[in-house]
Design a protein around this motif. Structure first.
Motif, PDB file in Angstrom:
ATOM      1  N   UNK A 272       0.801  -1.233   0.000  1.00  0.00           N
ATOM      2  CA  UNK A 272       0.000   0.000   0.000  1.00  0.00           C
ATOM      3  C   UNK A 272       0.827   1.274   0.000  1.00  0.00           C
ATOM      4  N   UNK A 273       2.061   1.216   0.495  1.00  0.00           N
ATOM      5  CA  UNK A 273       2.893   2.422   0.521  1.00  0.00           C
ATOM      6  C   UNK A 273       3.307   2.867  -0.874  1.00  0.00           C
ATOM      7  N   UNK A 274       3.142   1.980  -1.877  1.00  0.00           N
ATOM      8  CA  UNK A 274       3.443   2.369  -3.261  1.00  0.00           C
ATOM      9  C   UNK A 274       2.438   3.386  -3.784  1.00  0.00           C
ATOM     10  N   UNK A 275       1.354   3.619  -3.029  1.00  0.00           N
ATOM     11  CA  UNK A 275       0.357   4.605  -3.433  1.00  0.00           C
ATOM     12  C   UNK A 275       0.793   6.034  -3.129  1.00  0.00           C
ATOM     13  N   UNK A 276       1.896   6.208  -2.410  1.00  0.00           N
ATOM     14  CA  UNK A 276       2.353   7.554  -2.083  1.00  0.00           C
ATOM     15  C   UNK A 276       2.595   8.350  -3.365  1.00  0.00           C
ATOM     16  N   UNK A 277       1.925   9.503  -3.447  1.00  0.00           N
ATOM     17  CA  UNK A 277       2.070  10.316  -4.639  1.00  0.00           C
ATOM     18  C   UNK A 277       1.213  11.554  -4.546  1.00  0.00           C
ATOM     19  N   UNK A 278       1.120  12.315  -5.630  1.00  0.00           N
ATOM     20  CA  UNK A 278       0.323  13.550  -5.602  1.00  0.00           C
ATOM     21  C   UNK A 278      -1.145  13.271  -5.279  1.00  0.00           C
ATOM     22  N   UNK A 332       4.065  -0.983 -15.219  1.00  0.00           N
ATOM     23  CA  UNK A 332       5.288  -1.049 -14.426  1.00  0.00           C
ATOM     24  C   UNK A 332       6.016   0.295 -14.488  1.00  0.00           C
ATOM     25  N   UNK A 333       6.403   0.792 -13.313  1.00  0.00           N
ATOM     26  CA  UNK A 333       7.130   2.046 -13.239  1.00  0.00           C
ATOM     27  C   UNK A 333       6.258   3.289 -13.196  1.00  0.00           C
ATOM     28  N   UNK A 334       4.942   3.128 -13.262  1.00  0.00           N
ATOM     29  CA  UNK A 334       4.019   4.271 -13.229  1.00  0.00           C
ATOM     30  C   UNK A 334       3.422   4.383 -11.833  1.00  0.00           C
ATOM     31  N   UNK A 337      -1.309   9.012  -9.705  1.00  0.00           N
ATOM     32  CA  UNK A 337      -1.496  10.443  -9.988  1.00  0.00           C
ATOM     33  C   UNK A 337      -0.223  11.114 -10.514  1.00  0.00           C
ATOM     34  N   UNK A 338       0.493  10.414 -11.366  1.00  0.00           N
ATOM     35  CA  UNK A 338       1.736  10.980 -11.910  1.00  0.00           C
ATOM     36  C   UNK A 338       1.550  11.649 -13.265  1.00  0.00           C
ATOM     37  N   UNK A 339       0.383  11.463 -13.889  1.00  0.00           N
ATOM     38  CA  UNK A 339       0.106  12.140 -15.166  1.00  0.00           C
ATOM     39  C   UNK A 339      -0.663  13.431 -14.899  1.00  0.00           C
ATOM     40  N   UNK A 340      -0.625  14.333 -15.860  1.00  0.00           N
ATOM     41  CA  UNK A 340      -1.285  15.625 -15.714  1.00  0.00           C
ATOM     42  C   UNK A 340      -2.221  15.886 -16.891  1.00  0.00           C
ATOM     43  N   UNK A 341      -3.327  16.560 -16.584  1.00  0.00           N
ATOM     44  CA  UNK A 341      -4.266  16.955 -17.625  1.00  0.00           C
ATOM     45  C   UNK A 341      -3.843  18.267 -18.251  1.00  0.00           C
ATOM     46  N   UNK A 342      -4.767  19.205 -18.371  1.00  0.00           N
ATOM     47  CA  UNK A 342      -4.457  20.494 -18.974  1.00  0.00           C
ATOM     48  C   UNK A 342      -4.754  21.619 -17.978  1.00  0.00           C
ATOM     49  N   UNK A 343      -4.106  22.745 -18.199  1.00  0.00           N
ATOM     50  CA  UNK A 343      -4.318  23.905 -17.337  1.00  0.00           C
ATOM     51  C   UNK A 343      -5.713  24.479 -17.565  1.00  0.00           C
ATOM     52  N   UNK A 344      -6.149  25.325 -16.639  1.00  0.00           N
ATOM     53  CA  UNK A 344      -7.490  25.900 -16.722  1.00  0.00           C
ATOM     54  C   UNK A 344      -7.423  27.393 -16.418  1.00  0.00           C
ATOM     55  N   UNK A 345      -8.192  28.162 -17.187  1.00  0.00           N
ATOM     56  CA  UNK A 345      -8.294  29.606 -16.975  1.00  0.00           C
ATOM     57  C   UNK A 345      -9.767  29.989 -17.020  1.00  0.00           C
TER      58      UNK A 345
END
Length: 351
Positions: A272-278, A332-334, A337-345
């Motif tokens: 479960x500690x592999x879940x550490x992330x953003x 593997x290796x991902x 929450x390591x990917x990002x979407x798009x910015x917002x304005x």
């Protein structure tokens, strides 16, 4: 002191839910799994919470003051009764029109009565969670490779404790001119004993569950951590005699944790500690600006701009690779929450 009697009826997922690995699999009618909560239970329990607080404000001199205090909280739903939280703060009117404020405190959080209710309700007997792997469609019980697992349950960890957060902050304010003021601040938060869930009946490396006659056993544990850092810059410009106001704010931050909710199971309950992330709240940059000023004929204009960088999301395989019943497996290796979407304005104008 606060408390009362909780009575709950919960019929969530009574009809069941199909999960598909992709849109193509959905169009082909090939679901990955089927989950359903069977049985109905009316729960009833009491919950009492109490907090005691002491504080003293000490004025050292005309420019410097200190605030000290402590808070103690306890809850009837938990055996953990000793939860003393120290508090310390200060304010200093420094030379050159500079004001410095700071503080530190520990803050506990209550054991949510909704989580406790689940442990009474989904006990594997009165109410249980059915899990079918490779189900048929639209009738889940009939399929070429269907595997029907026994009903699962929800339980609390034996050493469950109240979550808490260490919080510290420091900030400075200064009037640059008579009409222009700036503020700089930093806030740090470190969460300990945060609530998260683990499937304690996940299959081991040999593919065998610790309790072969039981399905998913969701256990609430106070073993998670969280981290938050925020640096903020604020500028305000005022012309009171002309009723003009303009302001801007920029925040640089990060938020990390083990789980975004207490009920979210990890991709691999054996690690479960592999879940550490953003966290899903991890927005690195935020900008906010506004202006309010007279227009004509007694009207005013108020303009606002809000912008933020992209929010995170998790890349998954779409397949339950480890056969633990949780469709969150990642390549593997991902990480989470390591990917990002798009910015917002967002821009708005009001007259």
């Amino acid at each position: 002191i606060e408390g009362g009697v909780n009575r709950n009826f919960d019929a969530r997922n009574a009809q069941g839910t199909f999960t598909f690995s992709s849109l193509e699999a959905y169009n082909a009618g090939l679901p990955l799994q089927f989950t359903q909560r069977n049985g109905q239970v009316d729960t009833r329990f009491t919950d009492y919470e109490a907090g005691l607080y002491w504080q003293d404000d000490i004025r050292v001199n005309r420019n410097f003051s200190v605030s000290v205090g402590a808070r103690q909280e306890f809850q009837s739903l938990m055996d953990d009764k000793l939860n003393v939280m120290p508090r310390l703060g200060f304010s200093w009117n420094a030379p050159a029109k500079l004001t410095v404020r700071g503080g530190y405190g520990t803050f506990y959080d209550w054991y949510d009565s909704g989580l406790y209710d689940q442990t009474l309700r989904v006990n594997g007997v009165s109410q249980r969670d059915l899990l079918i792997m490779n189900p048929g469609y639209p009738i889940p019980f009939f399929g070429a490779d269907t595997v029907i697992l026994p009903g699962g349950r929800v339980q609390a960890g034996a050493d469950l404790q109240m979550p808490y957060v260490h919080q510290a902050s420091i900030g400075v304010e200064r009037a640059i001119t008579e009409n222009l003021q700036t503020q700089l601040s930093y806030q740090m938060m470190r969460g300990r004993r945060q609530m998260r869930s683990v499937n304690v009946n996940a299959p081991g490396p040999d593919g065998v569950r610790p309790e072969p006659n039981i399905g998913t056993v969701t256990e609430f544990e106070s073993t998670g951590r969280s981290l938050s850092d925020r640096f903020n810059v604020n500028l305000n410009y005022r012309l009171p005699n002309r009723r003009i106001f303009m302001g801007g704010n920029y925040t640089l931050g990060q938020v990390k944790n083990h789980a975004d909710s207490a009920t979210a199971l990890p991709a691999n309950s054996l690690d479960p500690d592999a879940e550490w992330g953003p966290s899903f709240q991890d927005v690195r940059h935020r900008v906010q600006a506004q202006a309010n000023f007279p227009f004509f004929a007694g009207t005013r204009i108020n303009g606002n701009v809000n912008a933020q960088s992209a929010t995170p999301f998790t890349i998954t395989t779409g397949i339950d690779d480890n056969l633990d019943g949780v469709v969150k497996d990642r390549p593997v290796g991902i990480g989470r929450n390591t990917a990002r979407g798009t910015a917002r304005v967002d821009v708005s104008l009001r007259v």
